[in-house]
Design a protein around this motif. Structure first.
Motif, PDB file in Angstrom:
ATOM      1  N   ILE A  33       5.056   4.877  -8.907  1.00  0.00           N
ATOM      2  CA  ILE A  33       4.992   5.185 -10.332  1.00  0.00           C
ATOM      3  C   ILE A  33       6.327   4.860 -11.002  1.00  0.00           C
ATOM      4  CG2 ILE A  33       4.783   7.027 -12.042  1.00  0.00           C
ATOM      5  CD1 ILE A  33       2.123   6.237 -10.933  1.00  0.00           C
ATOM      6  N   ASP A  34       7.423   5.195 -10.339  1.00  0.00           N
ATOM      7  CA  ASP A  34       8.748   4.869 -10.898  1.00  0.00           C
ATOM      8  C   ASP A  34       8.934   3.361 -11.018  1.00  0.00           C
ATOM      9  OD1 ASP A  34       9.507   7.496 -11.206  1.00  0.00           O
ATOM     10  OD2 ASP A  34      10.556   7.623  -9.286  1.00  0.00           O
ATOM     11  N   GLU A  35       8.456   2.618 -10.027  1.00  0.00           N
ATOM     12  CA  GLU A  35       8.560   1.160 -10.080  1.00  0.00           C
ATOM     13  C   GLU A  35       7.746   0.600 -11.243  1.00  0.00           C
ATOM     14  OE1 GLU A  35       7.265  -0.244  -6.299  1.00  0.00           O
ATOM     15  OE2 GLU A  35       8.949   0.643  -5.201  1.00  0.00           O
ATOM     16  N   TYR A  36       6.583   1.164 -11.484  1.00  0.00           N
ATOM     17  CA  TYR A  36       5.726   0.673 -12.559  1.00  0.00           C
ATOM     18  C   TYR A  36       6.320   0.914 -13.945  1.00  0.00           C
ATOM     19  CZ  TYR A  36       1.902  -0.079  -9.210  1.00  0.00           C
ATOM     20  OH  TYR A  36       1.118  -0.527  -8.173  1.00  0.00           O
ATOM     21  N   SER A  74       2.472  12.020  -1.901  1.00  0.00           N
ATOM     22  CA  SER A  74       3.554  11.461  -1.095  1.00  0.00           C
ATOM     23  C   SER A  74       4.706  10.897  -1.923  1.00  0.00           C
ATOM     24  CB  SER A  74       3.009  10.337  -0.200  1.00  0.00           C
ATOM     25  OG  SER A  74       2.597   9.235  -1.000  1.00  0.00           O
ATOM     26  N   TYR A  75       5.811  10.706  -1.235  1.00  0.00           N
ATOM     27  CA  TYR A  75       6.977  10.048  -1.842  1.00  0.00           C
ATOM     28  C   TYR A  75       6.640   8.620  -2.244  1.00  0.00           C
ATOM     29  CZ  TYR A  75      11.403   7.520  -2.005  1.00  0.00           C
ATOM     30  OH  TYR A  75      12.450   6.706  -2.387  1.00  0.00           O
ATOM     31  N   GLU A  76       5.823   7.935  -1.423  1.00  0.00           N
ATOM     32  CA  GLU A  76       5.458   6.548  -1.716  1.00  0.00           C
ATOM     33  C   GLU A  76       4.718   6.439  -3.052  1.00  0.00           C
ATOM     34  OE1 GLU A  76       6.409   6.835   2.477  1.00  0.00           O
ATOM     35  OE2 GLU A  76       5.065   8.010   1.186  1.00  0.00           O
ATOM     36  N   PRO A 105       0.819  -1.218   0.000  1.00  0.00           N
ATOM     37  CA  PRO A 105       0.000   0.000   0.000  1.00  0.00           C
ATOM     38  C   PRO A 105       0.851   1.265   0.000  1.00  0.00           C
ATOM     39  CG  PRO A 105      -0.082  -1.114   2.143  1.00  0.00           C
ATOM     40  CD  PRO A 105       0.580  -2.058   1.195  1.00  0.00           C
ATOM     41  N   ILE A 106       0.296   2.330  -0.563  1.00  0.00           N
ATOM     42  CA  ILE A 106       1.006   3.614  -0.594  1.00  0.00           C
ATOM     43  C   ILE A 106       0.510   4.550   0.504  1.00  0.00           C
ATOM     44  CG2 ILE A 106       1.537   3.466  -3.052  1.00  0.00           C
ATOM     45  CD1 ILE A 106      -0.846   5.388  -3.540  1.00  0.00           C
ATOM     46  N   GLY A 107      -0.452   4.101   1.301  1.00  0.00           N
ATOM     47  CA  GLY A 107      -0.963   4.912   2.388  1.00  0.00           C
ATOM     48  C   GLY A 107      -2.175   4.252   3.005  1.00  0.00           C
ATOM     49  N   ASN A 108      -2.817   4.961   3.948  1.00  0.00           N
ATOM     50  CA  ASN A 108      -3.981   4.422   4.638  1.00  0.00           C
ATOM     51  C   ASN A 108      -4.978   5.550   4.904  1.00  0.00           C
ATOM     52  OD1 ASN A 108      -5.651   3.637   7.122  1.00  0.00           O
ATOM     53  ND2 ASN A 108      -4.674   1.687   6.598  1.00  0.00           N
TER      54      ASN A 108
END
Length: 348
Positions: A304-307, A297-299, A282-285
């Protein structure tokens, strides 16, 4: 419109589509799904309202309330009413319909009285259906409930301007190709519409099953010929056309989150508040953060960079949204518009 422009100005997705998964509890044990094997929290009505308030603040336009089996959740009718107040254009209840009618009926009635849509799954007939969905007498139970819902819709919405779309999604796998024409005919006879998906192990809720992996060849060719320009299939023509090439060479080297990060993204909120995009953690909650924070956020940027390294996918959840917003030609754009118009033609 202000919220859309504000999010785009800050390089945040405008959140065209949101799926809220309210439980992992389920009445089925599908071959391709890990959801029933997770022992986690089920969202309460108060928690659901908190999620909806967060979504209204950020902007929410098309919503899917799913599970697990949503009809197992206490307070589902109240949740659906809250969802209908939140999503501006369409709200859909996603349910496997493998449950007793008296449990299903209250939420279904609320949906039909308020013009919300209902989606189910129909992957197999007879013994194959039982095997794929891990449930006894699967097709008969689902069919009976689908018919009851269609009959209820006819009664409730006969003279109403609010129209509910009823549709069943059939996932193509290597096990059910020959049955799909019969499944689509059966669904149509029940006065529901059909969509087509593909078996995959892309997301955190799917699992690998070697028997289900779609294989190229004559069987697939015959099926795609049947699905192409089929008026009973709601999928975009471009999505159906891309199935064979993807099965033959799944290395597309593109991702809708990367290619169209503002228009084609999809937010998935889990029963514990975790926010997922597609692959990965998850990128957040949303129980602890505003969506504005999460998508700033940075997450989020890191994901997106990972994708950018992803091999790509061909799924109704992600790819089809991209194909809709990024047609390759004027002709394809016109066909997309016509397909959407046909989808909205609801007879009760």
């Amino acid at each position: 419109m202000f919220k859309i422009l504000n999010n785009l100005a800050h390089r945040r997705p405008f959140n065209s589509s949101t799926e809220v998964r309210i439980t992992y509890k389920c009445t089925q044990r599908c071959r391709q799904c890990v959801i029933p094997f997770k022992n986690t929290h089920t969202m309460t009505v108060d928690e659901f309202k908190h999620v909806m308030a967060n979504l209204r603040e950020y902007g929410a336009y098309v919503g899917f309330i799913s599970g697990g089996e949503t009809t197992m959740v206490d307070g589902l009718p109240e949740m659906m009413l809250e969802a209908n107040r939140t999503f501006q254009y369409a709200t859909t209840l996603v349910t496997g319909l493998y449950n007793k009618w008296h449990i299903i009926e209250p939420a279904v009635r609320v949906c039909l009285e308020n013009g919300m849509h209902i989606q189910t799954s129909f992957d197999g007939l007879g013994e194959l259906g039982d095997d794929l969905r891990g449930a006894k007498n699967y097709a008969q139970v689902i069919s009976d409930n689908m018919k009851s819902i269609a009959d209820m819709r006819a009664s409730i919405q006969k003279n109403s301007k609010k129209k509910s779309l009823l549709y069943a999604n059939t996932v193509i796998s290597n096990l059910n190709m020959e049955q799909i024409p019969d499944i689509l005919a059966h669904v149509k006879n029940l006065k529901w519409k059909s969509t087509i998906g593909m078996y995959h192990t892309l997301t955190f809720s799917t699992r690998y099953n070697d028997d289900m992996v779609i294989q190229p060849g004559e069987r697939l060719d015959k099926l795609i010929a049947f699905l192409t320009n089929n008026p009973d299939v709601m999928n975009l023509d471009s999505f159906i056309a891309g199935i064979k090439p993807y099965v033959s060479n799944p290395d597309l080297n593109w991702c809708p989150f990367v290619k169209s990060p503002y228009l084609s993204t999809r937010t998935t909120i889990m029963e514990n508040g975790d926010v997922h995009m597609c692959k990965g953690n998850p990128i957040g909650n949303v129980f602890r953060q505003r969506l504005t924070e999460i998508y700033s956020s940075y997450e989020y940027r890191q994901r997106i960079d990972e994708y950018k390294q992803c091999n790509g996918c061909w799924t109704t959840c992600y790819t089809q949204r991209y194909l809709l917003t990024r047609p390759k030609s004027l002709g394809e754009a016109a066909r997309n518009i016509q397909k959407l118009k046909n989808t909205r033609k609801i007879e009760v």
